[in-house]
Design a protein around this motif. Structure first.
Motif, PDB file in Angstrom:
ATOM      1  N   GLY A 109      23.590  -2.452  16.522  1.00  0.00           N
ATOM      2  CA  GLY A 109      23.162  -3.847  16.501  1.00  0.00           C
ATOM      3  C   GLY A 109      23.415  -4.548  17.824  1.00  0.00           C
ATOM      4  O   GLY A 109      22.561  -5.291  18.326  1.00  0.00           O
ATOM      5  N   ILE A 157      14.518   0.809  14.286  1.00  0.00           N
ATOM      6  CA  ILE A 157      14.909  -0.445  13.629  1.00  0.00           C
ATOM      7  C   ILE A 157      14.378  -1.595  14.484  1.00  0.00           C
ATOM      8  O   ILE A 157      14.878  -1.840  15.585  1.00  0.00           O
ATOM      9  CB  ILE A 157      16.438  -0.552  13.478  1.00  0.00           C
ATOM     10  CG1 ILE A 157      16.979   0.634  12.666  1.00  0.00           C
ATOM     11  CG2 ILE A 157      16.818  -1.863  12.794  1.00  0.00           C
ATOM     12  CD1 ILE A 157      18.481   0.680  12.570  1.00  0.00           C
ATOM     13  N   TRP A 179      12.828  -5.628  15.366  1.00  0.00           N
ATOM     14  CA  TRP A 179      13.033  -7.066  15.251  1.00  0.00           C
ATOM     15  C   TRP A 179      14.419  -7.559  15.647  1.00  0.00           C
ATOM     16  O   TRP A 179      14.595  -8.740  15.884  1.00  0.00           O
ATOM     17  CB  TRP A 179      12.707  -7.562  13.837  1.00  0.00           C
ATOM     18  CG  TRP A 179      11.253  -7.448  13.509  1.00  0.00           C
ATOM     19  CD1 TRP A 179      10.624  -6.360  12.971  1.00  0.00           C
ATOM     20  CD2 TRP A 179      10.226  -8.426  13.748  1.00  0.00           C
ATOM     21  NE1 TRP A 179       9.282  -6.606  12.845  1.00  0.00           N
ATOM     22  CE2 TRP A 179       9.018  -7.871  13.300  1.00  0.00           C
ATOM     23  CE3 TRP A 179      10.243  -9.717  14.278  1.00  0.00           C
ATOM     24  CZ2 TRP A 179       7.813  -8.559  13.385  1.00  0.00           C
ATOM     25  CZ3 TRP A 179       9.051 -10.406  14.357  1.00  0.00           C
ATOM     26  CH2 TRP A 179       7.850  -9.819  13.911  1.00  0.00           C
ATOM     27  N   VAL A 180      15.418  -6.691  15.695  1.00  0.00           N
ATOM     28  CA  VAL A 180      16.768  -7.157  16.045  1.00  0.00           C
ATOM     29  C   VAL A 180      16.790  -7.707  17.477  1.00  0.00           C
ATOM     30  O   VAL A 180      17.375  -8.756  17.755  1.00  0.00           O
ATOM     31  CB  VAL A 180      17.802  -6.018  15.899  1.00  0.00           C
ATOM     32  CG1 VAL A 180      19.199  -6.494  16.267  1.00  0.00           C
ATOM     33  CG2 VAL A 180      17.783  -5.486  14.478  1.00  0.00           C
ATOM     34  N   MET A 239      23.517  -6.592  12.096  1.00  0.00           N
ATOM     35  CA  MET A 239      23.132  -5.230  11.709  1.00  0.00           C
ATOM     36  C   MET A 239      24.017  -4.682  10.598  1.00  0.00           C
ATOM     37  O   MET A 239      23.541  -4.047   9.659  1.00  0.00           O
ATOM     38  CB  MET A 239      23.209  -4.305  12.928  1.00  0.00           C
ATOM     39  CG  MET A 239      22.686  -2.906  12.658  1.00  0.00           C
ATOM     40  SD  MET A 239      20.935  -2.881  12.263  1.00  0.00           S
ATOM     41  CE  MET A 239      20.258  -2.880  13.908  1.00  0.00           C
ATOM     42  N   ALA A 242      23.114  -6.445   7.371  1.00  0.00           N
ATOM     43  CA  ALA A 242      21.801  -5.983   6.901  1.00  0.00           C
ATOM     44  C   ALA A 242      21.914  -4.592   6.294  1.00  0.00           C
ATOM     45  O   ALA A 242      21.297  -4.296   5.254  1.00  0.00           O
ATOM     46  CB  ALA A 242      20.800  -5.982   8.051  1.00  0.00           C
ATOM     47  N   THR A 251      14.944  -5.285   8.109  1.00  0.00           N
ATOM     48  CA  THR A 251      14.956  -6.125   9.319  1.00  0.00           C
ATOM     49  C   THR A 251      13.560  -6.685   9.604  1.00  0.00           C
ATOM     50  O   THR A 251      13.430  -7.802  10.105  1.00  0.00           O
ATOM     51  CB  THR A 251      15.467  -5.334  10.527  1.00  0.00           C
ATOM     52  OG1 THR A 251      14.675  -4.153  10.703  1.00  0.00           O
ATOM     53  CG2 THR A 251      16.926  -4.951  10.362  1.00  0.00           C
ATOM     54  N   THR A 252      12.530  -5.911   9.273  1.00  0.00           N
ATOM     55  CA  THR A 252      11.163  -6.415   9.462  1.00  0.00           C
ATOM     56  C   THR A 252      10.869  -7.556   8.497  1.00  0.00           C
ATOM     57  O   THR A 252      10.293  -8.586   8.880  1.00  0.00           O
ATOM     58  CB  THR A 252      10.147  -5.280   9.250  1.00  0.00           C
ATOM     59  OG1 THR A 252      10.438  -4.223  10.161  1.00  0.00           O
ATOM     60  CG2 THR A 252       8.728  -5.769   9.482  1.00  0.00           C
ATOM     61  N   GLY A 301      12.662 -10.477   9.806  1.00  0.00           N
ATOM     62  CA  GLY A 301      12.187 -10.942  11.103  1.00  0.00           C
ATOM     63  C   GLY A 301      10.893 -11.714  11.057  1.00  0.00           C
ATOM     64  O   GLY A 301      10.705 -12.687  11.807  1.00  0.00           O
TER      65      GLY A 301
END
Length: 348
Positions: free
Chosen positions: A88, A272, A274-275, A306, A309, A327-328, A331
């Motif tokens: 993350g 992963i 959008w972070v 992270m 999540a 995460t999508t 986001g």
């Protein structure tokens, strides 16, 4: 109030760390978890002291809890939580740095072709059963993708933001096509493994992955933190050259660091998204674009986000949801809100 929020966000990984340790399919009392973590820390400190003093200073620390507790906590949850925090931090700080360099709010580390390169490496390892492991090949092809992107973008000895983004599009398309070809040719059982890896997960986290990823990402984050004031200069664009800053060399150094820490992240947990977009924007909205605050807060908030999540992904249902999906889903509404709030404007 603002100062309190700043300090709280900096310390937020500590709270997220323990919250994530407390939650899991196998129930353990919170007091027992805290005691075991403290006793394990004392064991490690004792071991270090014994090595430094050549065995003269050593104190024996026992952990009086059932072996199943220790297995669940120290071999399953703890490495998973630590890897999620490391990844993350890496993805969030990568997005913050690249957005400053290219003065573009939609740039993140995957624009360099890292995700598509790593995906092809993983698909190659799973589909052809080469016996080399998914992680080494994903890492190698992630670095190869970055090399191809920077090589294609270098025109006349210079790499411009436009040429880099266009080169990233080309490399992404190239590796995506190769991955699709592999998926088309492979058996159904192996195809399922590739698809699951592409959606991102920390289910395979272990101490080996932490030991490999941590030094690379920790060193990268430290260097970026020490150089964060130079990101303020780069965000001026061409005006930075007028004050004698060698912007091209500086950008190359940052891109190299970002490539390494992102490749180390993607190789162990898959894609992963959008972070790297969400976290830097959230920090900018709260504290402004000054990278002296933006970089350390992106690192700490990225780690907290992270790990929380991932905790949600493994506890929201009886089966584990790939974290890339989660995460999508988080986001997209965030960016829709950001678009409405800012009207499409953005400042570096």
């Amino acid at each position: 109030m603002r100062r309190f929020l700043f300090l709280f966000l900096l310390a937020s990984p500590i709270f997220a760390f323990f919250i994530s340790l407390f939650i899991g399919a196998y129930h353990m009392p919170m007091v027992d978890i805290i005691n075991m973590v403290l006793l394990k820390s004392l064991q490690l400190i004792s071991g270090v002291l014994a090595k430094i003093t050549l065995g003269k200073l050593y104190f024996d620390v026992q952990i009086p809890y059932p072996s199943v507790y220790q297995t669940v906590l120290f071999k399953i949850r703890l490495p998973r939580v630590l890897l999620a925090m490391i990844v993350g931090s890496a993805l969030a700080v990568s997005g913050a740095v690249l957005q400053a360099i290219f003065r573009n709010p939609l740039v993140n580390s995957y624009i360099l072709g890292i995700s598509s390169g790593a995906a092809f490496g993983a698909a190659l390892a799973i589909g052809l059963s080469l016996g080399l492991g998914v992680t080494p090949l994903a890492f190698a092809f992630a670095l190869l993708a970055v090399f191809l992107t920077t090589s294609l973008a270098k025109i006349g000895g210079r790499i411009t933001p436009v040429s880099l983004i266009l080169a990233g599009v080309i490399v992404n398309a190239f590796f995506s096509a190769l991955t699709s070809l592999l998926k088309f040719l492979m058996e159904h059982e192996k195809l399922a493994s590739v698809v699951y890896w592409l959606m991102g997960s920390f289910a395979n986290a272990d101490w080996h992955s932490v030991k490999v990823a941590f030094p690379i990402i920790f060193a990268g984050c430290i260097i970026i933190s020490l150089m964060r004031w130079q990101l303020n200069v780069l965000s001026f664009g061409e005006e930075a050259k007028l004050v004698g800053v060698e912007t091209e060399k500086l950008k190359f150094v940052f891109i190299l660091i970002i490539s390494l820490i992102t490749a180390a992240s993607v190789a162990f947990c898959g894609i992963i998204g959008w972070v790297g977009l969400m976290i830097p924007h959230m920090v900018r909205m709260a504290f402004g674009p000054d990278h002296k605050k933006l970089i350390p807060l992106s690192i700490s908030l990225g780690a907290s986000f992270m790990v929380l999540a991932d905790t949600l992904a493994r506890s929201i249902a009886t089966y584990e949801i790939p974290i890339g999906i989660l995460t999508t889903l988080l986001g997209i509404p965030f960016f829709a809100y950001l678009l409405r709030k800012t009207g499409g404007g953005w400042h570096a």
